[in-house]
Design a protein around this motif. Structure first.
Motif, mmCIF file in Angstrom:
data_model
loop_
_atom_site.group_PDB
_atom_site.id
_atom_site.type_symbol
_atom_site.label_atom_id
_atom_site.label_comp_id
_atom_site.label_asym_id
_atom_site.label_seq_id
_atom_site.Cartn_x
_atom_site.Cartn_y
_atom_site.Cartn_z
ATOM 1 N N THR A 95 1.151 -1.093 0.288
ATOM 2 C CA THR A 95 -0.268 -0.379 0.055
ATOM 3 C C THR A 95 0.745 0.940 -0.363
ATOM 4 O O THR A 95 1.887 1.297 0.445
ATOM 5 N N LYS A 97 1.991 5.021 0.748
ATOM 6 C CA LYS A 97 2.020 5.810 1.976
ATOM 7 C C LYS A 97 2.226 6.929 2.417
ATOM 8 O O LYS A 97 1.585 7.727 2.371
ATOM 9 N N GLY A 163 -2.854 5.519 -1.054
ATOM 10 C CA GLY A 163 -3.874 3.540 -0.611
ATOM 11 C C GLY A 163 -3.305 2.951 -1.823
ATOM 12 O O GLY A 163 -4.310 2.284 -1.978
ATOM 13 N N LEU A 165 -2.751 0.462 -3.978
ATOM 14 C CA LEU A 165 -2.171 -0.857 -3.945
ATOM 15 C C LEU A 165 -1.197 -1.159 -4.873
ATOM 16 O O LEU A 165 -1.669 -0.735 -6.388
#
Length: 289
Positions: A95, A97, A163, A165
């Motif tokens: 993920t 950040k 956020g 992926l």
């Protein structure tokens, strides 16, 4: 006296010598033969004896070396530098950040992960959506990679945000299993998702690609899409696309199904096709000259 003369008369004349050599009588000759036979019996090998486990090894004489027994750092062989290589088998989804300019003036991306952090070191290579990037910082839960302007221009990483992926895979080690195909992490170009069509629990995905890359894409061949090793199903050179199918398990392990139609994906063609083209081009140029 007559008896002694008679005994001497019966001695064969062949053994009578006028030299100083001692006289050999029949009895002396017999004793000599028995003595030789005795010595032969003493020197004979017993065939039922077991061979000794000891062995003698004769080595040729060599001059003594003047080199030191312990190798020093100056004479130690240099280990060749290993380039990063991947398989296209995604290890986990990370993920994003943080993504943006860093205090040092560069462009950094911080990714939360777990599996790829096991045994990580500064300078290690990790493929992020199929792009080989270098770890510059890490802690127990995240790692940081730097993004050059060229990387942002050539890949789909510019579309990422906090956020998002991403597919993650560590570089191969000598003990890694080769489950996919040779993926270098050098993105050739980006493609555009044209359609996503489900069939049962599988998913058909069609991707538009540049003509320069599409020539390396062949049906049933390999291609890396966002770092995922996939098998090509169809190729349409006229319309400039190829497609592939994702089974249910793969859909849960990679980011491709999460992207929308019109979004970019990183594409890397199979290196074998590029090598063959390079070799043939050199051969043809030599023949034509």
């Amino acid at each position: 006296m007559a008896t002694q003369m008679a005994a001497a008369a019966v001695v064969p004349s062949s053994i009578v010598s006028t030299s100083t050599t001692p006289k050999i009588t029949p009895s002396t000759y017999t004793s000599l033969l028995l003595s030789k036979a005795h010595h032969r019996r003493r020197l004979a090998f017993n065939p039922i004896l077991k061979p000794s486990p000891l062995r003698l090894t004769f080595l040729p004489n060599k001059p003594r070396s003047t080199l030191p027994l312990r190798r020093t750092n100056a004479t130690a062989p240099q280990t060749p530098q290993t380039r990063c290589l991947f398989t296209g088998i995604v290890e986990e989804l990370g993920t994003v950040k943080q993504l943006g300019k860093a205090p040092h003036g560069g462009f950094d991306m911080v990714i939360a992960a777990k599996t790829v952090l096991e045994g990580v070191n500064l300078g290690d290579s990790i493929a992020v959506n199929g792009t080989c990037l270098t770890v510059t910082e890490f802690d127990a839960n995240t790692f940081t990679v730097g993004l050059s302007p060229e990387t942002l221009r050539k890949t789909s990483l510019e579309e990422l945000q906090g956020g998002s992926l991403v597919n993650l895979e560590r570089a191969l080690t000598p003990t890694s299993r080769m489950g996919g195909h040779f993926v270098q992490g050098h993105v050739d170009s980006t493609g555009i998702i044209l359609s996503k069509v489900p069939e049962g629990d599988s998913l058909w995905i069609k991707v538009k690609a540049e003509k320069e890359l599409l020539k390396y894409v062949v049906p049933k061949g390999f291609i890396a899409v966002d770092g995922t090793s996939l098998t090509v199903v169809d190729v349409n050179d006229g319309e400039g696309w190829f497609n592939f199918m994702l089974v249910a398990y793969t859909q849960q392990k990679v980011v491709i199904p999460l992207k929308e139609v019109g979004q970019k994906v990183n594409l890397e063609a199979d290196i074998l096709g590029k090598q063959v083209e390079r070799l043939l081009s050199g051969y043809i140029s030599i023949r034509s000259s």
